[in-house]
Scaffold this motif. Sequence first.
Motif, PDB file in Angstrom:
ATOM      1  N   GLN A  14     -71.320  31.372  66.583  1.00 20.10           N
ATOM      2  CA  GLN A  14     -71.997  31.644  64.995  1.00 20.10           C
ATOM      3  C   GLN A  14     -73.722  30.842  65.031  1.00 20.10           C
ATOM      4  N   VAL A  15     -74.076  30.123  66.049  1.00 17.42           N
ATOM      5  CA  VAL A  15     -75.689  29.470  65.670  1.00 17.42           C
ATOM      6  C   VAL A  15     -76.422  30.799  66.227  1.00 17.42           C
ATOM      7  N   VAL A  16     -76.630  31.452  66.603  1.00 18.48           N
ATOM      8  CA  VAL A  16     -77.291  32.353  67.295  1.00 18.48           C
ATOM      9  C   VAL A  16     -77.396  32.831  66.296  1.00 18.48           C
ATOM     10  N   GLY A  17     -78.394  33.410  66.362  1.00 17.56           N
ATOM     11  CA  GLY A  17     -79.104  34.616  65.525  1.00 17.56           C
ATOM     12  C   GLY A  17     -78.547  34.912  64.229  1.00 17.56           C
ATOM     13  N   ASP A  18     -78.415  33.096  63.670  1.00 15.70           N
ATOM     14  CA  ASP A  18     -78.477  32.603  62.066  1.00 15.70           C
ATOM     15  C   ASP A  18     -79.906  32.100  62.003  1.00 15.70           C
ATOM     16  N   GLU A  19     -80.114  31.505  60.629  1.00 13.66           N
ATOM     17  CA  GLU A  19     -81.569  31.922  60.285  1.00 13.66           C
ATOM     18  C   GLU A  19     -81.225  29.878  60.187  1.00 13.66           C
ATOM     19  N   SER A  20     -80.222  29.475  60.958  1.00  9.87           N
ATOM     20  CA  SER A  20     -80.280  28.355  61.125  1.00  9.87           C
ATOM     21  C   SER A  20     -82.204  27.674  61.549  1.00  9.87           C
ATOM     22  N   ASP A  21     -81.852  26.387  60.887  1.00 13.21           N
ATOM     23  CA  ASP A  21     -83.228  25.615  61.625  1.00 13.21           C
ATOM     24  C   ASP A  21     -83.143  25.018  63.236  1.00 13.21           C
ATOM     25  N   TYR A  22     -82.231  25.633  63.927  1.00 15.00           N
ATOM     26  CA  TYR A  22     -81.683  24.816  65.465  1.00 15.00           C
ATOM     27  C   TYR A  22     -82.931  26.264  66.797  1.00 15.00           C
ATOM     28  N   PRO A  23     -82.895  25.396  66.749  1.00 17.60           N
ATOM     29  CA  PRO A  23     -83.945  26.314  67.790  1.00 17.60           C
ATOM     30  C   PRO A  23     -82.818  27.177  68.938  1.00 17.60           C
ATOM     31  N   GLN A  24     -83.366  28.402  68.532  1.00 19.17           N
ATOM     32  CA  GLN A  24     -82.272  29.672  69.559  1.00 19.17           C
ATOM     33  C   GLN A  24     -82.506  29.130  70.688  1.00 19.17           C
ATOM     34  N   GLU A  25     -83.923  28.722  71.291  1.00 16.58           N
ATOM     35  CA  GLU A  25     -83.706  28.780  72.933  1.00 16.58           C
ATOM     36  C   GLU A  25     -82.482  28.089  73.739  1.00 16.58           C
ATOM     37  N   GLN A  26     -82.107  26.501  72.296  1.00 15.88           N
ATOM     38  CA  GLN A  26     -81.408  25.792  73.103  1.00 15.88           C
ATOM     39  C   GLN A  26     -79.885  26.431  72.240  1.00 15.88           C
ATOM     40  N   ALA A  27     -79.866  26.906  71.184  1.00 13.45           N
ATOM     41  CA  ALA A  27     -77.906  27.092  71.335  1.00 13.45           C
ATOM     42  C   ALA A  27     -78.102  28.178  72.316  1.00 13.45           C
ATOM     43  N   LEU A  28     -78.665  29.049  72.849  1.00 17.53           N
ATOM     44  CA  LEU A  28     -77.969  29.978  73.765  1.00 17.53           C
ATOM     45  C   LEU A  28     -78.262  29.614  75.220  1.00 17.53           C
ATOM     46  N   LEU A  29     -78.840  28.462  75.501  1.00 13.82           N
ATOM     47  CA  LEU A  29     -78.681  27.682  76.463  1.00 13.82           C
ATOM     48  C   LEU A  29     -76.893  26.711  76.833  1.00 13.82           C
ATOM     49  N   GLN A  30     -76.651  26.211  75.288  1.00 10.38           N
ATOM     50  CA  GLN A  30     -75.220  25.606  75.170  1.00 10.38           C
ATOM     51  C   GLN A  30     -74.665  27.458  75.472  1.00 10.38           C
ATOM     52  N   LEU A  31     -74.574  28.080  74.194  1.00 14.30           N
ATOM     53  CA  LEU A  31     -73.458  29.041  74.565  1.00 14.30           C
ATOM     54  C   LEU A  31     -73.436  30.329  75.933  1.00 14.30           C
ATOM     55  N   GLY A  32     -74.382  29.904  76.743  1.00 18.68           N
ATOM     56  CA  GLY A  32     -74.072  30.004  78.118  1.00 18.68           C
ATOM     57  C   GLY A  32     -73.694  29.031  78.525  1.00 18.68           C
ATOM     58  N   ILE A  33     -73.639  27.724  78.446  1.00 13.79           N
ATOM     59  CA  ILE A  33     -72.431  26.467  79.151  1.00 13.79           C
ATOM     60  C   ILE A  33     -70.935  26.568  78.746  1.00 13.79           C
ATOM     61  N   ALA A  34     -70.625  26.855  77.687  1.00 10.37           N
ATOM     62  CA  ALA A  34     -69.453  27.379  77.329  1.00 10.37           C
ATOM     63  C   ALA A  34     -68.955  28.430  76.825  1.00 10.37           C
ATOM     64  N   GLN A  35     -69.624  29.241  78.036  1.00  9.15           N
ATOM     65  CA  GLN A  35     -69.313  30.626  78.502  1.00  9.15           C
ATOM     66  C   GLN A  35     -69.294  30.098  79.826  1.00  9.15           C
TER      67      GLN A  35
END
Length: 75
Positions: free
Chosen positions: A19-40
Amino acid sequence: AKLQIEAGNAARAVELFEQVVGDESDYPQEQALLQLGIAQSEAGDTETARATWQKIVDEYPQSASANEARGLIGS
């Protein structure tokens, strides 16, 4: 979402980070992607996790997240 990983609920963490990745949030996308990968990875989907980390390396090559992703890809 990080708490979901720590609680052993990696699948829910994947949902939250997606939900955060691709969202227009202020959360840095590269950090969200890193965490997404860890979760995956924690959810047992290592192939998708590696692809997510590679996306960071490709799109944010100079970032600290890319350096961490390179290490995770190599592990």
